[in-house]
Design a protein around this motif. Sequence first.
Motif, PDB file in Angstrom:
ATOM      1  N   ALA A  42       0.914   9.750 -15.497  1.00  0.00           N
ATOM      2  CA  ALA A  42       1.804  10.063 -14.225  1.00  0.00           C
ATOM      3  C   ALA A  42       1.308  10.075 -12.995  1.00  0.00           C
ATOM      4  N   SER A  43      -0.140  10.451 -12.782  1.00  0.00           N
ATOM      5  CA  SER A  43      -0.735  10.565 -11.333  1.00  0.00           C
ATOM      6  C   SER A  43      -1.222   8.741 -11.285  1.00  0.00           C
ATOM      7  N   VAL A  44      -1.406   8.252 -12.335  1.00  0.00           N
ATOM      8  CA  VAL A  44      -1.713   6.770 -12.043  1.00  0.00           C
ATOM      9  C   VAL A  44      -0.522   5.887 -11.568  1.00  0.00           C
ATOM     10  N   PHE A  45       0.699   6.370 -12.074  1.00  0.00           N
ATOM     11  CA  PHE A  45       1.957   5.455 -11.649  1.00  0.00           C
ATOM     12  C   PHE A  45       2.407   6.033 -10.378  1.00  0.00           C
ATOM     13  N   VAL A  46       2.109   7.243  -9.963  1.00  0.00           N
ATOM     14  CA  VAL A  46       2.474   7.920  -8.585  1.00  0.00           C
ATOM     15  C   VAL A  46       1.514   7.237  -7.463  1.00  0.00           C
ATOM     16  N   HIS A  47       0.173   7.256  -7.905  1.00  0.00           N
ATOM     17  CA  HIS A  47      -0.784   6.556  -6.994  1.00  0.00           C
ATOM     18  C   HIS A  47      -0.416   5.161  -6.835  1.00  0.00           C
ATOM     19  N   THR A  48      -0.125   4.225  -7.994  1.00  0.00           N
ATOM     20  CA  THR A  48       0.183   2.836  -7.857  1.00  0.00           C
ATOM     21  C   THR A  48       1.260   2.656  -6.970  1.00  0.00           C
ATOM     22  N   VAL A  49       2.325   3.419  -6.787  1.00  0.00           N
ATOM     23  CA  VAL A  49       3.516   3.510  -6.002  1.00  0.00           C
ATOM     24  C   VAL A  49       3.070   3.599  -4.808  1.00  0.00           C
ATOM     25  N   LEU A  50       2.420   4.682  -4.478  1.00  0.00           N
ATOM     26  CA  LEU A  50       1.821   4.851  -3.048  1.00  0.00           C
ATOM     27  C   LEU A  50       1.022   3.804  -2.573  1.00  0.00           C
ATOM     28  N   TYR A  51       0.155   3.158  -3.252  1.00  0.00           N
ATOM     29  CA  TYR A  51      -0.652   2.227  -2.644  1.00  0.00           C
ATOM     30  C   TYR A  51       0.127   1.092  -2.590  1.00  0.00           C
ATOM     31  N   GLY A  52       1.202   0.539  -3.312  1.00  0.00           N
ATOM     32  CA  GLY A  52       1.986  -0.446  -2.858  1.00  0.00           C
ATOM     33  C   GLY A  52       2.897  -0.364  -1.483  1.00  0.00           C
ATOM     34  N   LEU A  53       3.543   1.102  -1.585  1.00  0.00           N
ATOM     35  CA  LEU A  53       4.187   1.433  -0.337  1.00  0.00           C
ATOM     36  C   LEU A  53       3.185   1.397   0.890  1.00  0.00           C
ATOM     37  N   PHE A  54       2.005   1.735   1.041  1.00  0.00           N
ATOM     38  CA  PHE A  54       1.030   1.845   1.976  1.00  0.00           C
ATOM     39  C   PHE A  54       0.876   0.248   2.477  1.00  0.00           C
ATOM     40  N   LEU A  55       0.250  -0.659   1.529  1.00  0.00           N
ATOM     41  CA  LEU A  55       0.028  -1.873   1.760  1.00  0.00           C
ATOM     42  C   LEU A  55       1.381  -2.576   2.438  1.00  0.00           C
ATOM     43  N   ILE A  56       2.499  -2.395   1.872  1.00  0.00           N
ATOM     44  CA  ILE A  56       3.678  -2.878   2.599  1.00  0.00           C
ATOM     45  C   ILE A  56       3.779  -2.378   3.988  1.00  0.00           C
ATOM     46  N   LEU A  57       3.417  -1.045   4.224  1.00  0.00           N
ATOM     47  CA  LEU A  57       3.543  -0.479   5.644  1.00  0.00           C
ATOM     48  C   LEU A  57       2.445  -1.142   6.462  1.00  0.00           C
ATOM     49  N   PHE A  58       1.423  -1.150   6.213  1.00  0.00           N
ATOM     50  CA  PHE A  58       0.426  -1.650   7.022  1.00  0.00           C
ATOM     51  C   PHE A  58       0.319  -3.232   7.047  1.00  0.00           C
ATOM     52  N   LEU A  59       0.548  -3.954   6.262  1.00  0.00           N
ATOM     53  CA  LEU A  59       0.684  -5.306   6.368  1.00  0.00           C
ATOM     54  C   LEU A  59       1.815  -6.273   6.663  1.00  0.00           C
ATOM     55  N   VAL A  60       2.973  -5.671   6.181  1.00  0.00           N
ATOM     56  CA  VAL A  60       4.273  -6.262   6.560  1.00  0.00           C
ATOM     57  C   VAL A  60       4.892  -5.606   7.673  1.00  0.00           C
ATOM     58  N   VAL A  61       5.202  -4.376   7.770  1.00  0.00           N
ATOM     59  CA  VAL A  61       5.810  -3.692   8.629  1.00  0.00           C
ATOM     60  C   VAL A  61       4.930  -3.348   9.870  1.00  0.00           C
ATOM     61  N   LEU A  62       3.794  -2.992   9.968  1.00  0.00           N
ATOM     62  CA  LEU A  62       2.973  -3.028  11.089  1.00  0.00           C
ATOM     63  C   LEU A  62       2.458  -4.343  11.836  1.00  0.00           C
ATOM     64  N   GLU A  63       2.040  -5.074  10.653  1.00  0.00           N
ATOM     65  CA  GLU A  63       1.339  -6.345  10.948  1.00  0.00           C
ATOM     66  C   GLU A  63      -0.014  -6.184  11.466  1.00  0.00           C
ATOM     67  N   ILE A  64      -0.697  -5.318  11.131  1.00  0.00           N
ATOM     68  CA  ILE A  64      -2.059  -5.121  11.614  1.00  0.00           C
ATOM     69  C   ILE A  64      -2.963  -6.284  11.267  1.00  0.00           C
ATOM     70  N   HIS A  65      -3.927  -6.665  12.377  1.00  0.00           N
ATOM     71  CA  HIS A  65      -4.635  -7.907  12.124  1.00  0.00           C
ATOM     72  C   HIS A  65      -6.124  -7.425  12.442  1.00  0.00           C
ATOM     73  N   VAL A  66      -7.215  -8.033  11.914  1.00  0.00           N
ATOM     74  CA  VAL A  66      -8.423  -7.742  12.286  1.00  0.00           C
ATOM     75  C   VAL A  66      -9.185  -8.917  12.191  1.00  0.00           C
ATOM     76  N   TYR A  67      -9.690  -9.702  13.272  1.00  0.00           N
ATOM     77  CA  TYR A  67     -10.229 -10.960  13.338  1.00  0.00           C
ATOM     78  C   TYR A  67     -11.810 -10.785  13.657  1.00  0.00           C
ATOM     79  N   ALA A  68     -12.425 -11.433  12.953  1.00  0.00           N
ATOM     80  CA  ALA A  68     -13.992 -11.635  12.961  1.00  0.00           C
ATOM     81  C   ALA A  68     -14.243 -12.864  13.008  1.00  0.00           C
TER      82      ALA A  68
END
Length: 68
Positions: A42-68
């Motif tokens: 159950a915790s693996v499933f919950v953490h997987t869903v949270l991981y996906g939601l946070f990735l969507i938040l940071f990369l799609v919604v907030l469009e964070i970029h780090v250039y090097a």
Amino acid sequence: MHDWAAPLIASALFAFLSPGLLLQIPGKDSPLGFMNMKTTIASVFVHTVLYGLFLILFLVVLEIHVYA
């Protein structure tokens, strides 16, 4: 220039959202466990869903970029 935001954010989220490392949702004995290094299906499933939601938040919604 390369955008390093995606691999950096994904790696950090993967490390911090590993079940049992910092917290475990749901815990074995309570709804929330801290630093117990134990996991359940159950915790693996919950953490997987949270991981996906946070990735969507940071990369799609907030469009964070780090250039090097």
